[in-house]
Write a protein that holds these residues in place. Structure first.
Motif, PDB file in Angstrom:
ATOM      1  N   ILE A  86       0.362   0.030   3.855  1.00 23.91           N
ATOM      2  CA  ILE A  86       1.092   0.009   2.482  1.00 23.91           C
ATOM      3  C   ILE A  86       2.098  -0.889   2.784  1.00 23.91           C
ATOM      4  O   ILE A  86       2.475  -1.832   1.869  1.00 23.91           O
ATOM      5  N   LEU A  89       1.207  -4.619   2.585  1.00 23.20           N
ATOM      6  CA  LEU A  89       0.851  -4.744   1.229  1.00 23.20           C
ATOM      7  C   LEU A  89       1.943  -5.013   0.315  1.00 23.20           C
ATOM      8  O   LEU A  89       2.358  -5.843  -0.515  1.00 23.20           O
ATOM      9  N   VAL A  90       2.875  -4.009   0.618  1.00 24.90           N
ATOM     10  CA  VAL A  90       4.347  -4.042  -0.371  1.00 24.90           C
ATOM     11  C   VAL A  90       5.300  -5.405   0.257  1.00 24.90           C
ATOM     12  O   VAL A  90       5.740  -5.909  -0.749  1.00 24.90           O
ATOM     13  N   ARG A  96       6.086  -4.235  -5.891  1.00 19.23           N
ATOM     14  CA  ARG A  96       4.732  -3.678  -5.211  1.00 19.23           C
ATOM     15  C   ARG A  96       5.003  -2.221  -4.586  1.00 19.23           C
ATOM     16  O   ARG A  96       3.894  -1.510  -4.710  1.00 19.23           O
ATOM     17  N   GLY A 100       2.396   0.602  -5.637  1.00 20.93           N
ATOM     18  CA  GLY A 100       1.784   1.124  -4.607  1.00 20.93           C
ATOM     19  C   GLY A 100       2.043   2.595  -4.550  1.00 20.93           C
ATOM     20  O   GLY A 100       0.977   3.407  -4.199  1.00 20.93           O
ATOM     21  N   THR A 101       3.261   3.045  -4.855  1.00 18.20           N
ATOM     22  CA  THR A 101       3.315   4.639  -4.865  1.00 18.20           C
ATOM     23  C   THR A 101       2.583   5.197  -6.091  1.00 18.20           C
ATOM     24  O   THR A 101       1.946   6.205  -5.714  1.00 18.20           O
ATOM     25  N   LEU A 104      -1.060   5.270  -4.700  1.00 17.68           N
ATOM     26  CA  LEU A 104      -1.315   5.974  -3.596  1.00 17.68           C
ATOM     27  C   LEU A 104      -1.181   7.687  -3.875  1.00 17.68           C
ATOM     28  O   LEU A 104      -2.253   8.400  -3.581  1.00 17.68           O
ATOM     29  N   THR A 121       2.944  11.343  -0.232  1.00 18.23           N
ATOM     30  CA  THR A 121       3.728  10.186  -0.801  1.00 18.23           C
ATOM     31  C   THR A 121       5.048  10.035  -0.518  1.00 18.23           C
ATOM     32  O   THR A 121       5.638   8.767  -0.091  1.00 18.23           O
TER      33      THR A 121
END
Length: 456
Positions: A86, A89-90, A96, A100-101, A104, A121
C-alpha cells in the motif's frame, strides 16, 4: 407517551454527543436511565439493563478477543507485506492514500466482520495518515462507508436477519441487490476520491517517500520530514508508527506461514458458521498467544499492548447495552414501530417497499438490527402484502439503510474505529452521516430502477 419518550431520548442523546457535552459512555448510560425512570420503569430498570448487558456480552467478548488476535497478528508482522504494498502504491499522494483506504476496507470487509476491517485498516494506515498530516477523520469516514456498504453481504448480518424474519432465503434477498451494492461501492469510491483531492489541495505534494525509508524512522531516526518540509517528532505519531517498525522485537518472520494459515483458517471457519464467533476468536487468540509468545511474561505484555483499545471499546459496548435494554424493556421500540406503521396513509400503501427503504435509514440508526428486522420489518411486510408487495421485495428494500446503520453508536464496530483512530464520534458523524445517507438512497434507487424493489 412511550413514542414521545423514545424519540426524545434519542434526540437528547444525539444532541449531547454531537455538541460534545457528554462522552458516548456517559450518554449511553445516564440518558437511558433517566428516560427509563420517566417512563415508569422503577426498580425494574435494573433487570432491563442486565438483559441488555446479557444480549451484548457475546459482542463484548468478540471484540475483546478479536482485538487481541489481530493485534498479535499486527505485532508479529503478518500484515507488513500488505502495508508495504500500500505504501509503495500510495507514495506521497494523500489522494491515493484515501482511495487506497476505501479499497482496503472493501476487500477486508469480505469477511463480514466490521471489527476486523477496522483493526486492519486503522493499524495499517493510521500511522501514514499521521505522518502525511491527513485528517484521521477522513480515514474513519472512508473506512466506515466502505464497510457499511459491504455489510449487506449475506454473512454480514442484516440480510440474514431480514430473510429469517420473513422466512426467506438470504440468496433470494441478496443476489438481486448486487447491482445496488456495486453502484453503492462506486459512490463510496467517489466520496473517497473527493476527500482525497481535498486533502491533496490542502497539504500539497509531500516530501516524504515511504518506499525509501521505514515508517516511523526519519533521517535522524526520530522524526520524519513531512508536509512542505516540516519535521515532526510528535510522540503519538512515533508510538503508532512503531507498530509497523521493521525492527520491532515482536516480529516473528519464521512463524509467518503459521500465522497466515491460522488467520485464513479462522476466516474460513467464520464463514462456515460452525461455532459462535466469540468462541472462535477466543480459541484463535489463545493459539496465537501460545505459539508466538511461549513465555508467560511475553503473553502478558502482548495483551497489555492492546489494553487501551480493549477497555475503551468494551466499555462503550456495555454502555450501549443500557440504551438497548431500556429501549426494549420499556416497550419504546415496539411503540415507535407501531406508530410509524400507523402514520402511513392508505394511499401510500403501494409504495410501502420504497417507504420501508427510506424508514430503514433513520430507524436502523436509532435501534439495533435485531429490533428493526425482527420487530418492525414483519409489521411492514404484513401491511405491504395487502397491496401485492412480496416479502422478498420488502426485505431487499430494508437492507438499503445499512450504510447509515453502521455509523450508529449502537454498533460496536464503529466505536472501535473511532477509538483506534483517536477521532471524536461527533466529528465522525458530522462528515459521514450525510454521505452514508446518499449511499443508502442511491442503492434504493438502483433497486427500484432495476425492478428489484417495486415502486407503486
Amino acid at each position: 407517551m412511550l413514542v414521545v419518550l423514545g424519540f426524545l431520548m434519542v434526540a437528547t442523546f444525539m444532541y449531547l454527543i454531537m455538541s460534545k457535552r457528554a462522552t458516548p459512555v456517559v450518554g449511553l448510560i445516564l440518558i437511558p436511565v433517566a428516560f427509563g425512570l420517566i417512563a415508569g420503569a422503577g426498580t425494574d430498570i435494573g433487570d432491563m439493563i442486565v438483559d441488555g448487558v446479557e444480549s451484548l456480552a457475546p459482542t463484548a467478548a468478540l471484540l475483546f478477543f478479536a482485538i487481541i488476535f489481530f493485534g498479535i497478528m499486527i505485532d508479529v508482522g503478518l500484515f507488513d507485506p500488505l502495508v508495504r504494498l500500500i505504501l509503495r502504491l500510495v507514495r506521497d499522494d494523500p489522494a491515493r492514500l484515501v482511495i487506497g483506504t476505501a479499497v482496503l476496507a472493501m476487500v477486508v470487509s469480505l469477511d463480514g466482520d466490521g471489527s476486523t476491517t477496522f483493526i486492519i485498516t486503522t493499524s495499517a494506515l493510521l500511522p501514514l495518515y499521521l505522518k502525511l498530516k491527513v485528517s484521521p477523520v477522513v480515514l474513519t469516514v472512508v473506512a466506515g462507508l466502505a464497510n457499511a456498504t459491504m455489510n449487506i453481504i449475506p454473512w454480514g448480518g442484516p440480510t440474514v436477519r431480514a430473510a429469517s424474519a420473513l422466512g426467506l432465503s438470504p440468496s433470494d434477498v441478496f443476489v438481486p441487490m448486487i447491482p445496488s451494492l456495486v453502484v453503492g461501492l462506486v459512490v463510496v469510491l467517489g466520496f473517497a476520491a473527493h476527500l482525497g483531492f481535498v486533502e491533496r489541495r490542502r497539504l500539497g505534494k509531500l516530501t516524504w517517500k515511504p518506499d525509501l525509508m521505514p515508517l516511523g524512522a526519519g533521517p535522524s531516526g526520530v522524526g520524519t520530514t513531512v508536509g512542505r518540509g516540516t519535521d515532526t517528532t510528535d510522540g503519538e505519531v512515533g508510538r503508532l508508527a512503531a507498530g509497523l517498525d521493521p525492527d520491532r522485537p515482536t516480529l516473528r518472520p519464521r512463524l509467518l506461514p503459521f500465522n497466515a494459515i491460522l488467520t485464513v483458517a479462522l476466516l474460513v471457519v467464520l464463514g462456515l458458521d460452525i461455532l459462535p464467533i466469540p468462541v472462535l476468536f477466543m480459541i484463535a487468540a489463545g493459539i496465537a498467544l501460545a505459539v508466538n509468545f511461549p513465555r508467560v511474561v511475553d503473553q502478558s505484555a502482548a495483551i497489555a499492548r492492546h489494553s487501551s483499545s480493549i477497555v475503551s471499546v468494551v466499555a462503550m459496548v456495555f454502555a450501549a447495552a443500557v440504551l438497548t435494554g431500556v429501549f426494549q424493556g420499556t416497550g419504546m421500540v415496539e411503540s415507535m414501530a407501531l406508530w410509524l406503521t400507523g402514520v402511513v396513509p392508505d394511499a401510500l400503501g403501494p409504495f410501502l417497499a420504497v417507504i420501508t427503504g427510506l424508514l430503514s435509514i433513520p430507524m436502523t440508526f436509532f435501534m439495533t438490527n435485531d429490533a428493526f428486522y425482527f420487530g418492525v420489518l414483519p409489521v411492514l411486510a404484513e401491511t405491504a402484502a395487502q397491496y401485492g408487495i412480496e416479502p422478498v421485495e420488502m426485505a431487499r428494500a430494508s437492507i438499503t439503510g445499512q450504510p447509515v446503520h453502521m455509523q450508529s453508536p449502537l454498533v460496536p464496530a464503529i466505536l472501535l474505529l473511532v477509538t483506534l483512530a483517536g477521532v471524536p464520534l461527533a466529528d465522525h458523524h458530522r462528515k459521514v452521516l450525510w454521505r452514508a445517507g446518499v449511499v443508502s438512497v442511491v442503492m434504493l434507487v438502483v433497486g427500484v430502477v432495476l425492478g428489484q424493489i417495486p415502486f407503486g
